[in-house]
Design a protein around this motif. Structure first.
Motif, PDB file in Angstrom:
ATOM      1  N   PRO A  23       0.847  -1.202   0.000  1.00 43.11           N
ATOM      2  CA  PRO A  23       0.000   0.000   0.000  1.00 43.11           C
ATOM      3  C   PRO A  23       0.882   1.252   0.000  1.00 43.11           C
ATOM      4  CG  PRO A  23      -0.079  -1.132   2.138  1.00 43.11           C
ATOM      5  CD  PRO A  23       0.740  -1.992   1.227  1.00 43.11           C
ATOM      6  N   HIS A  25       2.361   4.840   0.884  1.00 40.97           N
ATOM      7  CA  HIS A  25       2.333   5.510   2.184  1.00 40.97           C
ATOM      8  C   HIS A  25       2.057   7.017   2.088  1.00 40.97           C
ATOM      9  CE1 HIS A  25       2.783   5.831   6.387  1.00 40.97           C
ATOM     10  NE2 HIS A  25       3.876   6.551   6.346  1.00 40.97           N
ATOM     11  N   VAL A  30      -1.334  12.062   3.160  1.00 43.59           N
ATOM     12  CA  VAL A  30      -2.033  13.224   2.580  1.00 43.59           C
ATOM     13  C   VAL A  30      -3.500  13.205   3.017  1.00 43.59           C
ATOM     14  CG1 VAL A  30      -2.778  14.313   0.421  1.00 43.59           C
ATOM     15  CG2 VAL A  30      -0.482  13.318   0.585  1.00 43.59           C
ATOM     16  N   LEU A  61      -2.955  14.661  -7.197  1.00 39.96           N
ATOM     17  CA  LEU A  61      -2.072  13.688  -7.832  1.00 39.96           C
ATOM     18  C   LEU A  61      -0.855  13.482  -6.941  1.00 39.96           C
ATOM     19  CD1 LEU A  61      -2.006  12.292 -10.657  1.00 39.96           C
ATOM     20  CD2 LEU A  61      -0.719  14.275 -11.472  1.00 39.96           C
ATOM     21  N   ILE A  87      -4.132  19.133  -8.649  1.00 37.69           N
ATOM     22  CA  ILE A  87      -3.067  19.623  -7.764  1.00 37.69           C
ATOM     23  C   ILE A  87      -2.088  18.464  -7.563  1.00 37.69           C
ATOM     24  CG2 ILE A  87      -2.546  20.545  -5.452  1.00 37.69           C
ATOM     25  CD1 ILE A  87      -5.598  21.329  -5.322  1.00 37.69           C
ATOM     26  N   GLY A  90       4.001  15.329  -3.648  1.00 36.31           N
ATOM     27  CA  GLY A  90       4.749  14.083  -3.445  1.00 36.31           C
ATOM     28  C   GLY A  90       6.207  14.233  -3.853  1.00 36.31           C
ATOM     29  N   PHE A 108       2.294  21.460  -5.369  1.00 38.95           N
ATOM     30  CA  PHE A 108       2.485  21.602  -3.927  1.00 38.95           C
ATOM     31  C   PHE A 108       3.831  20.981  -3.582  1.00 38.95           C
ATOM     32  CE2 PHE A 108       2.336  20.152   0.413  1.00 38.95           C
ATOM     33  CZ  PHE A 108       1.600  21.108   1.107  1.00 38.95           C
ATOM     34  N   GLU A 111       5.304  19.103   2.712  1.00 38.64           N
ATOM     35  CA  GLU A 111       4.490  18.141   3.466  1.00 38.64           C
ATOM     36  C   GLU A 111       3.152  18.783   3.825  1.00 38.64           C
ATOM     37  OE1 GLU A 111       7.150  16.957   6.644  1.00 38.64           O
ATOM     38  OE2 GLU A 111       8.573  16.092   5.215  1.00 38.64           O
ATOM     39  N   LEU A 168       2.174   0.270   6.199  1.00 43.08           N
ATOM     40  CA  LEU A 168       3.354   1.128   6.296  1.00 43.08           C
ATOM     41  C   LEU A 168       3.141   2.216   7.351  1.00 43.08           C
ATOM     42  CD1 LEU A 168       3.839  -0.409   3.671  1.00 43.08           C
ATOM     43  CD2 LEU A 168       4.583   1.700   2.618  1.00 43.08           C
ATOM     44  N   ARG A 173      11.093  11.487   9.929  1.00 48.45           N
ATOM     45  CA  ARG A 173      11.287  11.949   8.547  1.00 48.45           C
ATOM     46  C   ARG A 173      12.715  12.469   8.403  1.00 48.45           C
ATOM     47  NH1 ARG A 173       5.411  14.768   7.008  1.00 48.45           N
ATOM     48  NH2 ARG A 173       4.272  12.793   7.216  1.00 48.45           N
ATOM     49  N   ASN A 217      13.643   6.473   6.538  1.00 51.29           N
ATOM     50  CA  ASN A 217      14.801   6.370   5.646  1.00 51.29           C
ATOM     51  C   ASN A 217      15.887   5.477   6.215  1.00 51.29           C
ATOM     52  OD1 ASN A 217      14.106   8.277   3.528  1.00 51.29           O
ATOM     53  ND2 ASN A 217      14.081   9.744   5.200  1.00 51.29           N
ATOM     54  N   TYR A 264      15.936  -4.378   5.293  1.00 51.32           N
ATOM     55  CA  TYR A 264      16.481  -4.107   3.949  1.00 51.32           C
ATOM     56  C   TYR A 264      17.861  -3.541   4.141  1.00 51.32           C
ATOM     57  CZ  TYR A 264      12.303  -4.198   0.957  1.00 51.32           C
ATOM     58  OH  TYR A 264      11.227  -4.573   0.211  1.00 51.32           O
ATOM     59  N   GLU A 320      17.426  -7.791  -3.594  1.00 52.18           N
ATOM     60  CA  GLU A 320      16.786  -6.943  -4.600  1.00 52.18           C
ATOM     61  C   GLU A 320      17.899  -6.194  -5.327  1.00 52.18           C
ATOM     62  OE1 GLU A 320      12.745  -4.894  -4.692  1.00 52.18           O
ATOM     63  OE2 GLU A 320      14.054  -3.489  -3.673  1.00 52.18           O
ATOM     64  N   PHE A 327      18.790   9.673 -10.625  1.00 53.92           N
ATOM     65  CA  PHE A 327      17.535  10.389 -10.401  1.00 53.92           C
ATOM     66  C   PHE A 327      17.821  11.881 -10.188  1.00 53.92           C
ATOM     67  CE2 PHE A 327      16.206   6.103  -8.831  1.00 53.92           C
ATOM     68  CZ  PHE A 327      15.200   5.899  -9.763  1.00 53.92           C
ATOM     69  N   THR A 351      13.341   3.090 -14.002  1.00 53.08           N
ATOM     70  CA  THR A 351      12.707   2.161 -13.061  1.00 53.08           C
ATOM     71  C   THR A 351      13.722   1.451 -12.168  1.00 53.08           C
ATOM     72  OG1 THR A 351      12.932   0.399 -14.671  1.00 53.08           O
ATOM     73  CG2 THR A 351      10.846   1.621 -14.679  1.00 53.08           C
TER      74      THR A 351
END
Ligand code: B12
Ligand code: SF4
Length: 419
Positions: A23, A25, A30, A61, A87, A90, A108, A111, A168, A173, A217, A264, A320, A327, A351
């Protein structure tokens, strides 16, 4: 009641990765910032289709990844053609702000908590939506982050082979490190922002799922805070996955006691540091999924072969593999730009399964082959599904031992307080 539709655009799933969807997060956080005055619908396009015959009062969005950009644009253009304002926000909106600005009504940056999104929605209702809301690095007070609004999720879609996916949650942060392939320092200004323990406990204990993914993180940023977090989690008896944890016996032992199921763990070389780190986790009954980046400047094809052998030898539970990807706003990207090594900016192909830059010691084609080699070789003896099943068996044993094992339920606590 004004209607808003929150949309999370789909992207091409990496064929080698596990088939299930987690799912998202960002969107549930938001949604927690939207008051009961609005009727909120959520569509995660990776699992559900968007109904373009609906005309909400606004589309929100939410984009996390660069590879969501092309589809995000299509969705925005379709809704705007129907007269619905869009709007965008993310992580990926922040990383591609100027591009996104071109295809939505309002961007936007930042946060949503602390009344920030509430102000935007008020502007929308009053017909004075601004082109850009810039809260970049102007973070809301950390205490204003309340429980995410998970009731918007279509829970049935996050079940895999009868097993409900983890929920999640985040306890902090930001990240104070600045690793070369990562955009997090740009996004968060290298500030570590831990949430108060009572807020985390309130949120975690209110989640009607005993299996979680603590998506912070890094749990390796502040030893004392992390120890305090684990102390606070122990009585809740949840089982959880996380990114790396402070590599110290006492901390790992406390993590295990607090329900750490697997970690991970970034594996960047074949050193004893990594060997010992993996051993330490496993000695405490914590599984290890290695997150392995392929294509760094020190690697050639032989190095990747040795790395795969090493991963099998140190017996990580899962792997993985990702191809290093420049990026936007990651430290490595400026270097590759300077050196003329970026092959294209076709974002849909960013990707991490496809080579989009010129590696130093291989051709792009060789790196692509070595990526396939790594996945195939690691999972040759024991396939991914079997390894995943083995991790689940360990989990169930832990749950049975402390009496928390229960059959799947999909009920949701429908309460949240707008934050
Ligand atoms: C958790 C996480 C994951 C989790 C899952 C996330 C999920 N399902 O939601 C996992 C581990 C699965 C994951 C996987 C990957 N991830 Co990741 N992940 C993150 C991480 C660490 C945190 C994201 C998060 O949840 N933050 C907490 C939430 C609450 O914050 P948020 O999303 O920013 O949302 C807030 C605001 O942005 C805003 N907002 C969000 N949406 C909207 C919408 C509107 C309209 C508005 C107004 C505001 C708004 O409000 C929210 C609340 O304040 C970030 C790094 C980071 N710190 O950003 C990387 C990051 C997003 N991941 C990244 C990458 C590369 C990946 C992978 C490709 C890695 C790989 N090779 O496999 C995969 C791809 C996913 C896949 N294939 O399924 C990159 C993205 C790079 C890029 N530009 O594409 C990041 C930035 C890290 C990095 N390396 O730089 N990831
Ligand atoms: S890779 Fe992890 S530890 Fe490094 S800067 Fe990014 S989030 Fe922080």
């Amino acid at each position: 009641m004004p209607k808003v539709t929150l949309v999370y655009p789909k992207w091409q799933k990496i064929p080698e990765q596990t088939e299930f969807h987690l799912p998202p997060h960002g969107p549930v956080c938001v949604a927690a910032s939207i008051s009961e005055h609005y009727d909120v619908t959520f569509v995660d396009e990776n699992v559900d289709a968007i109904d373009f015959s609906q005309r909400p009062d606004a589309v929100l969005l939410s984009m996390m990844l660069t590879c969501q950009q092309p589809r995000g644009r299509e969705i925005a253009e379709k809704f705007r053609a129907l007269g619905v304002p869009v709007i965008a926000g993310g992580i990926s909106t922040m990383l591609h702000a100027d591009e996104v600005q071109q295809y939505v009504d309002s961007v936007f940056l930042g946060e949503t908590e602390g009344g920030r999104l509430a102000g935007v929605l008020r502007d929308l209702e009053q017909g004075r939506l601004a082109k850009r809301y810039d809260f970049f690095h102007d973070f809301p007070p950390i205490e204003s982050i309340g429980p995410a609004r998970r009731s918007i999720l279509n829970d049935e879609k996050y079940v895999y082979r009868g097993v409900r996916m983890v929920d999640l949650v985040h306890a902090s942060r930001g990240c104070r490190f600045n690793c070369f392939p990562c955009s997090t320092a740009y996004l968060g200004g290298r500030k570590f922002r831990p949430r108060p323990y009572d807020k985390v406990v309130e949120e975690v204990s209110g989640i009607d799922n005993d299996r979680l993914f603590i998506v912070d993180n890094s749990l390796a940023q502040d030893r004392d805070w992390v120890m305090g977090l684990f102390d606070a989690l122990i009585p809740l008896k949840k089982k959880w996955i996380s990114h790396p944890i402070v590599d110290e016996d006492a901390v790992i032992a406390r993590a295990a006691e607090a329900g750490c199921w697997y970690v991970y763990q970034a594996v960047f070389d074949t050193s004893d540091v990594i060997r010992n780190r993996v051993k330490r986790l496993k000695d405490h009954g914590i599984g290890v999924e290695a997150a392995v980046l392929l294509g760094t400047d020190n690697q050639d094809a032989d190095y990747i072969k040795r790395l795969v052998d090493f991963l099998l030898e140190i017996d990580v539970d899962m792997c993985e593999f990702s191809i290093l990807t420049p990026f936007p706003h990651a430290p490595i990207t400026a270097t590759y730009e300077r050196e003329g090594r970026i092959l294209h900016r076709d974002w849909g192909r960013y990707t991490t399964a496809e080579v989009v830059f010129k590696p130093r010691q291989m051709s792009p084609e060789t790196l692509q082959e070595m990526y396939c080699y790594a996945w195939e070789t690691f999972y040759k003896e024991m396939p991914q599904s079997l390894r995943m099943a083995r991790l689940f068996t360990d989990l169930v044993k832990k749950e049975m031992a402390d009496g928390t094992y229960k059959a799947m339920s999909l009920g949701r606590d429908r309460k949240w307080a707008a934050n």
